[in-house]
Design a protein around this motif. Sequence first.
Motif, PDB file in Angstrom:
ATOM      1  N   ARG A  43       0.843  -1.208   0.000  1.00 11.37           N
ATOM      2  CA  ARG A  43       0.000   0.000   0.000  1.00 11.37           C
ATOM      3  C   ARG A  43       0.871   1.247   0.000  1.00 11.37           C
ATOM      4  O   ARG A  43       0.606   2.210  -0.722  1.00 11.37           O
ATOM      5  CB  ARG A  43      -0.912   0.010   1.223  1.00 11.37           C
ATOM      6  CG  ARG A  43      -2.156  -0.844   1.091  1.00 11.37           C
ATOM      7  CD  ARG A  43      -3.284  -0.339   1.995  1.00 11.37           C
ATOM      8  NE  ARG A  43      -2.854  -0.089   3.369  1.00 11.37           N
ATOM      9  CZ  ARG A  43      -2.699  -1.040   4.293  1.00 11.37           C
ATOM     10  NH1 ARG A  43      -2.947  -2.309   3.981  1.00 11.37           N
ATOM     11  NH2 ARG A  43      -2.305  -0.742   5.509  1.00 11.37           N
ATOM     12  N   ALA A  44       1.951   1.229   0.804  1.00 10.87           N
ATOM     13  CA  ALA A  44       2.798   2.417   0.935  1.00 10.87           C
ATOM     14  C   ALA A  44       3.646   2.657  -0.316  1.00 10.87           C
ATOM     15  O   ALA A  44       3.936   3.782  -0.681  1.00 10.87           O
ATOM     16  CB  ALA A  44       3.696   2.289   2.154  1.00 10.87           C
ATOM     17  N   LYS A  76      12.828   3.569  -1.085  1.00  5.03           N
ATOM     18  CA  LYS A  76      12.847   4.453   0.094  1.00  5.03           C
ATOM     19  C   LYS A  76      11.779   4.014   1.089  1.00  5.03           C
ATOM     20  O   LYS A  76      12.021   3.992   2.292  1.00  5.03           O
ATOM     21  CB  LYS A  76      12.592   5.905  -0.338  1.00  5.03           C
ATOM     22  CG  LYS A  76      13.823   6.605  -0.880  1.00  5.03           C
ATOM     23  CD  LYS A  76      13.669   8.128  -0.743  1.00  5.03           C
ATOM     24  CE  LYS A  76      14.942   8.857  -1.074  1.00  5.03           C
ATOM     25  NZ  LYS A  76      15.381   8.707  -2.485  1.00  5.03           N
ATOM     26  N   VAL A  77      10.600   3.656   0.564  1.00  2.00           N
ATOM     27  CA  VAL A  77       9.515   3.198   1.436  1.00  2.00           C
ATOM     28  C   VAL A  77       9.981   1.977   2.230  1.00  2.00           C
ATOM     29  O   VAL A  77       9.803   1.893   3.444  1.00  2.00           O
ATOM     30  CB  VAL A  77       8.244   2.870   0.614  1.00  2.00           C
ATOM     31  CG1 VAL A  77       7.239   2.109   1.465  1.00  2.00           C
ATOM     32  CG2 VAL A  77       7.615   4.147   0.068  1.00  2.00           C
ATOM     33  N   ALA A  78      10.641   1.034   1.542  1.00  2.00           N
ATOM     34  CA  ALA A  78      11.135  -0.182   2.201  1.00  2.00           C
ATOM     35  C   ALA A  78      12.115   0.185   3.318  1.00  2.00           C
ATOM     36  O   ALA A  78      12.042  -0.338   4.424  1.00  2.00           O
ATOM     37  CB  ALA A  78      11.805  -1.107   1.181  1.00  2.00           C
ATOM     38  N   ASN A  79      13.029   1.120   3.020  1.00  2.00           N
ATOM     39  CA  ASN A  79      14.004   1.532   4.039  1.00  2.00           C
ATOM     40  C   ASN A  79      13.337   2.101   5.277  1.00  2.00           C
ATOM     41  O   ASN A  79      13.757   1.810   6.390  1.00  2.00           O
ATOM     42  CB  ASN A  79      14.965   2.585   3.469  1.00  2.00           C
ATOM     43  CG  ASN A  79      15.975   1.956   2.537  1.00  2.00           C
ATOM     44  OD1 ASN A  79      16.213   0.748   2.606  1.00  2.00           O
ATOM     45  ND2 ASN A  79      16.540   2.756   1.652  1.00  2.00           N
ATOM     46  N   ASN A  99       0.232   7.575   4.396  1.00  2.37           N
ATOM     47  CA  ASN A  99       1.014   8.719   4.873  1.00  2.37           C
ATOM     48  C   ASN A  99       2.518   8.503   4.724  1.00  2.37           C
ATOM     49  O   ASN A  99       3.255   9.442   4.447  1.00  2.37           O
ATOM     50  CB  ASN A  99       0.670   9.032   6.328  1.00  2.37           C
ATOM     51  CG  ASN A  99      -0.640   9.802   6.436  1.00  2.37           C
ATOM     52  OD1 ASN A  99      -1.130  10.344   5.435  1.00  2.37           O
ATOM     53  ND2 ASN A  99      -1.209   9.834   7.621  1.00  2.37           N
ATOM     54  N   LEU A 100       2.975   7.248   4.889  1.00  3.52           N
ATOM     55  CA  LEU A 100       4.404   6.984   4.688  1.00  3.52           C
ATOM     56  C   LEU A 100       4.772   7.220   3.222  1.00  3.52           C
ATOM     57  O   LEU A 100       5.797   7.836   2.916  1.00  3.52           O
ATOM     58  CB  LEU A 100       4.760   5.554   5.107  1.00  3.52           C
ATOM     59  CG  LEU A 100       6.248   5.218   4.982  1.00  3.52           C
ATOM     60  CD1 LEU A 100       7.083   6.083   5.924  1.00  3.52           C
ATOM     61  CD2 LEU A 100       6.515   3.749   5.277  1.00  3.52           C
ATOM     62  N   GLY A 101       3.912   6.748   2.330  1.00  2.59           N
ATOM     63  CA  GLY A 101       4.128   6.986   0.891  1.00  2.59           C
ATOM     64  C   GLY A 101       4.219   8.474   0.594  1.00  2.59           C
ATOM     65  O   GLY A 101       5.106   8.927  -0.132  1.00  2.59           O
TER      66      GLY A 101
END
Length: 484
Positions: free
Chosen positions: A340-341, A349-352, A378-380
């Motif tokens: 989702r993110a 970057k999301v994974a990190n 929100n993280l995305g």
Amino acid sequence: MSYIIKGETGDWEVVVGLEVHCEVISKAKLFSGAAVTFGAEPNTQVDFFDAGFPGMLPVLNHECVEQAIKTGFGLNATINKMSIFARKNYYYADLPNGYQISQSDHPIVSDGHIDVTLENGETKRIGIERMHIEQDAGKLIHDQHPSKSFVDLNRAGVALMEIVSRPDIRSPEEAGAYLRELRSIVRYIGSCDGNMDEGSMRCDVNVSVRHPGEPYGTRAEIKNVNSIRFVMQAIEYESKRQVEVLEEGGRIVQETRKFDSVKGITKTMRSKETAIDYRYFYDPDLIPLRLDDELIERLRKEMPELPAAKRERFIRDFGVTPYDAEQLVAEKDTAAYFERAAKGHDAKKVANYILGDLFAALNKLGKPITESPVSAENLGKMVDLIVDGTISTRIAKDVFQFMIDEGKDPETIVAEKGLKQVTDTGAIEKIVDEVLAANPDKVAEYKSGKDKLLGWFVGQTMRASKGKANPAMLNDLVKKKLSL
Ligand code: MN
């Protein structure tokens, strides 16, 4: 990476096979209608059959059979259309019937494998010899009375899947990776909750050592180890112990040992001379279990995407590293959150952020990812703000912390706290000028050759900008102004 024990007679390798008992998730027991809720009052989930009353007959619970078939698919194994239940005879106070119904020479599942990813990114295939279904035993309780023991039969007759690996494991690390992968697979399928601390996944560890290339050595079996870390410790200790015995001219006796988790050592329980003969024979109360193609095909279609397939897809579609993919898919909920993110944002970057800051924050809060104060969406969005230069990676740390504390979306936080990155050259130049003007002695030192002071100036200027200056621009401007 090979795990080698250096000895006086040369290198030794460790050979490990694992037998894992997984408690099946079902509404009722394997051969009775009694409920199976974990932690219920003692002896409240016991049918006459589970208590060994005379004349009671087993009735096979098909829900457990379906769970076993799905698990067989998860192990990339053959589902045997005919399997046979057999009695494994032994006497123990938590086994009222005097035998356990299991499967011996005709298990429901055979010949499978799972692939595990190791820390160095390599993949290792570990063979699965078989998986059979059987009953669990009850529990004896020794700490409620000074001179008496009690028995709780709630667990008696609960379905277990016993998964037997081939002796393909060559290090504690591989054993750990195998167990994590196995746990992940049964959790994805929903056939076992995989909680080793609650005993719903238990591991027997077969360990032997040999000089590479030689035939297998005599093995010792370490019974009922109840955490992945303990399994790894037990292998490390036991393999070293065996090497020592052999190098001193002794020999390994085939025996059952137990792991002492406080001391980190293994100890003899019983040797082969006192081993029990289980006198297996086919259970006359149960006909052979026959599965039709229709059932097998229906279950195959119901299979969810498993960790291995998801891992490959994450690497292919999102460009994450194999190691990150491994961490992201280990738990279904983490994988769903990541997807989702990451959708439409910088996935790496999301994974990190998930594996670093988010995991650390959730750990501190003691919350699962499903209750994360920072939503996937929100993280995305926060990663977008970094990518488009609205905030620097440094400021992102603060924004993230505010998101954890306040649960708001990143745009609101950046606006409310005035955290927008300064990318206006004029504004940054002004700050740099001020810092240089306030430190004429340091400027002189720098100009006389003390290059190391550059970092100090960058730090001072960044601080003066309250961390908001674009780091690359700030760096360039400090350098430029100092060389004037
Ligand atoms: Mn067993």
